[in-house]
Design a protein around this motif. Sequence first.
Motif, PDB file in Angstrom:
ATOM      1  N   VAL A 108       0.514  -6.079   2.937  1.00  0.00           N
ATOM      2  CA  VAL A 108      -0.618  -5.553   2.183  1.00  0.00           C
ATOM      3  C   VAL A 108      -0.875  -4.185   2.794  1.00  0.00           C
ATOM      4  N   GLU A 109      -0.710  -3.137   2.008  1.00  0.00           N
ATOM      5  CA  GLU A 109      -0.769  -1.792   2.575  1.00  0.00           C
ATOM      6  C   GLU A 109      -1.151  -0.768   1.521  1.00  0.00           C
ATOM      7  N   HIS A 110      -1.941   0.225   1.939  1.00  0.00           N
ATOM      8  CA  HIS A 110      -2.328   1.314   1.053  1.00  0.00           C
ATOM      9  C   HIS A 110      -1.511   2.575   1.283  1.00  0.00           C
ATOM     10  N   ASP A 111      -0.728   2.611   2.342  1.00  0.00           N
ATOM     11  CA  ASP A 111       0.154   3.745   2.604  1.00  0.00           C
ATOM     12  C   ASP A 111       1.356   3.595   1.685  1.00  0.00           C
ATOM     13  N   MET A 112       1.287   4.291   0.551  1.00  0.00           N
ATOM     14  CA  MET A 112       2.300   4.102  -0.496  1.00  0.00           C
ATOM     15  C   MET A 112       3.687   4.554  -0.041  1.00  0.00           C
ATOM     16  N   ASP A 113       3.779   5.578   0.801  1.00  0.00           N
ATOM     17  CA  ASP A 113       5.087   5.984   1.317  1.00  0.00           C
ATOM     18  C   ASP A 113       5.726   4.834   2.098  1.00  0.00           C
ATOM     19  N   ALA A 114       4.929   4.167   2.934  1.00  0.00           N
ATOM     20  CA  ALA A 114       5.431   3.026   3.697  1.00  0.00           C
ATOM     21  C   ALA A 114       5.839   1.894   2.760  1.00  0.00           C
ATOM     22  N   VAL A 115       5.013   1.618   1.772  1.00  0.00           N
ATOM     23  CA  VAL A 115       5.315   0.541   0.833  1.00  0.00           C
ATOM     24  C   VAL A 115       6.641   0.811   0.123  1.00  0.00           C
ATOM     25  N   PHE A 116       6.822   2.025  -0.373  1.00  0.00           N
ATOM     26  CA  PHE A 116       8.060   2.340  -1.091  1.00  0.00           C
ATOM     27  C   PHE A 116       9.275   2.316  -0.170  1.00  0.00           C
ATOM     28  N   ASP A 120      10.932  -4.622  -1.246  1.00  0.00           N
ATOM     29  CA  ASP A 120      11.938  -4.961  -2.252  1.00  0.00           C
ATOM     30  C   ASP A 120      11.261  -5.190  -3.589  1.00  0.00           C
ATOM     31  N   ARG A 121      10.036  -5.704  -3.521  1.00  0.00           N
ATOM     32  CA  ARG A 121       9.253  -6.024  -4.713  1.00  0.00           C
ATOM     33  C   ARG A 121       7.801  -5.681  -4.403  1.00  0.00           C
ATOM     34  N   ILE A 122       7.131  -5.069  -5.362  1.00  0.00           N
ATOM     35  CA  ILE A 122       5.766  -4.611  -5.172  1.00  0.00           C
ATOM     36  C   ILE A 122       4.888  -5.167  -6.285  1.00  0.00           C
ATOM     37  N   SER A 123       3.706  -5.652  -5.899  1.00  0.00           N
ATOM     38  CA  SER A 123       2.674  -6.032  -6.857  1.00  0.00           C
ATOM     39  C   SER A 123       1.484  -5.122  -6.597  1.00  0.00           C
ATOM     40  N   VAL A 124       0.946  -4.552  -7.655  1.00  0.00           N
ATOM     41  CA  VAL A 124      -0.157  -3.596  -7.535  1.00  0.00           C
ATOM     42  C   VAL A 124      -1.384  -4.173  -8.216  1.00  0.00           C
ATOM     43  N   MET A 125      -2.506  -4.106  -7.472  1.00  0.00           N
ATOM     44  CA  MET A 125      -3.768  -4.595  -8.006  1.00  0.00           C
ATOM     45  C   MET A 125      -4.783  -3.461  -8.032  1.00  0.00           C
ATOM     46  N   VAL A 126      -5.638  -3.492  -9.038  1.00  0.00           N
ATOM     47  CA  VAL A 126      -6.762  -2.566  -9.142  1.00  0.00           C
ATOM     48  C   VAL A 126      -7.990  -3.401  -9.466  1.00  0.00           C
ATOM     49  N   ILE A 131      -1.905  -5.197 -12.048  1.00  0.00           N
ATOM     50  CA  ILE A 131      -1.533  -4.275 -13.132  1.00  0.00           C
ATOM     51  C   ILE A 131      -0.024  -4.086 -13.249  1.00  0.00           C
ATOM     52  N   ALA A 132       0.728  -4.410 -12.194  1.00  0.00           N
ATOM     53  CA  ALA A 132       2.183  -4.246 -12.275  1.00  0.00           C
ATOM     54  C   ALA A 132       2.864  -4.995 -11.133  1.00  0.00           C
ATOM     55  N   THR A 133       4.063  -5.484 -11.417  1.00  0.00           N
ATOM     56  CA  THR A 133       4.930  -6.102 -10.419  1.00  0.00           C
ATOM     57  C   THR A 133       6.349  -5.689 -10.741  1.00  0.00           C
ATOM     58  N   GLY A 134       7.088  -5.302  -9.694  1.00  0.00           N
ATOM     59  CA  GLY A 134       8.477  -4.936  -9.929  1.00  0.00           C
ATOM     60  C   GLY A 134       9.102  -4.277  -8.714  1.00  0.00           C
ATOM     61  N   ALA A 135      10.300  -3.756  -8.926  1.00  0.00           N
ATOM     62  CA  ALA A 135      11.029  -3.039  -7.884  1.00  0.00           C
ATOM     63  C   ALA A 135      10.327  -1.709  -7.617  1.00  0.00           C
ATOM     64  N   PRO A 136      10.519  -1.126  -6.439  1.00  0.00           N
ATOM     65  CA  PRO A 136       9.848   0.135  -6.110  1.00  0.00           C
ATOM     66  C   PRO A 136      10.027   1.240  -7.163  1.00  0.00           C
ATOM     67  N   GLY A 137      11.215   1.388  -7.703  1.00  0.00           N
ATOM     68  CA  GLY A 137      11.443   2.409  -8.736  1.00  0.00           C
ATOM     69  C   GLY A 137      10.615   2.174  -9.984  1.00  0.00           C
ATOM     70  N   GLU A 138      10.514   0.923 -10.391  1.00  0.00           N
ATOM     71  CA  GLU A 138       9.691   0.591 -11.560  1.00  0.00           C
ATOM     72  C   GLU A 138       8.220   0.898 -11.300  1.00  0.00           C
ATOM     73  N   LYS A 147      -1.568   6.383 -12.439  1.00  0.00           N
ATOM     74  CA  LYS A 147      -2.947   6.797 -12.680  1.00  0.00           C
ATOM     75  C   LYS A 147      -3.878   6.294 -11.572  1.00  0.00           C
ATOM     76  N   ALA A 148      -3.713   5.031 -11.177  1.00  0.00           N
ATOM     77  CA  ALA A 148      -4.626   4.417 -10.215  1.00  0.00           C
ATOM     78  C   ALA A 148      -4.391   4.857  -8.772  1.00  0.00           C
ATOM     79  N   TYR A 149      -3.130   5.013  -8.380  1.00  0.00           N
ATOM     80  CA  TYR A 149      -2.833   5.219  -6.960  1.00  0.00           C
ATOM     81  C   TYR A 149      -2.048   6.470  -6.624  1.00  0.00           C
TER      82      TYR A 149
END
Length: 156
Positions: A108-116, A120-126, A131-138, A147-149
């Motif tokens: 669970v992290e807000h440092d998006m550079d670290a997350v990317f 392997d798989r990211i879920s984003v909540m607002v 609002i989205a789940t998928g591979a880093p590129g997606e 828009k959100a982050y």
Amino acid sequence: SVLETHALAGQARSGSSFSFWKPVERETALFDEAREIAGEVGLSKKLSAAGMQLSHGEQRALEVGLALATRPKLVLLDEPMAGMGPEESQHMIALIARIRAQVTVLLVEHDMDAVFRLADRISVMVNGRLIATGAPGEIRNHPEVRKAYLGDELAA
């Protein structure tokens, strides 16, 4: 100390008990494992340091070591880069990248550079809504995520 902290976590996992009648230093297997864990988390040169003597980033590494000493299948890291400067963040990113080979990491992290860099798989909540789940590129290219982050304003 760092060494004693990791040894106690190993003791909790193994169920072994320090003998009341012999010096704790004789628990060689426990302390050998604690040294190994300290090395894994980058604290091998700080074995005798007390936790309060460590930098913020080193304290977070000590915490990761505590988790690893229990030999978990899953490690949940809640904002491990919070409050760190760029150099400490890079050390934590490298540590997380290393431990991913031996244990599943839920980050669970807000440092998006670290997350990317790590995920392997990211879920984003607002606001508590997925609002989205998928591979880093997606995720990087997802309009709602941008828009959100990521700061991109979308045309209305």
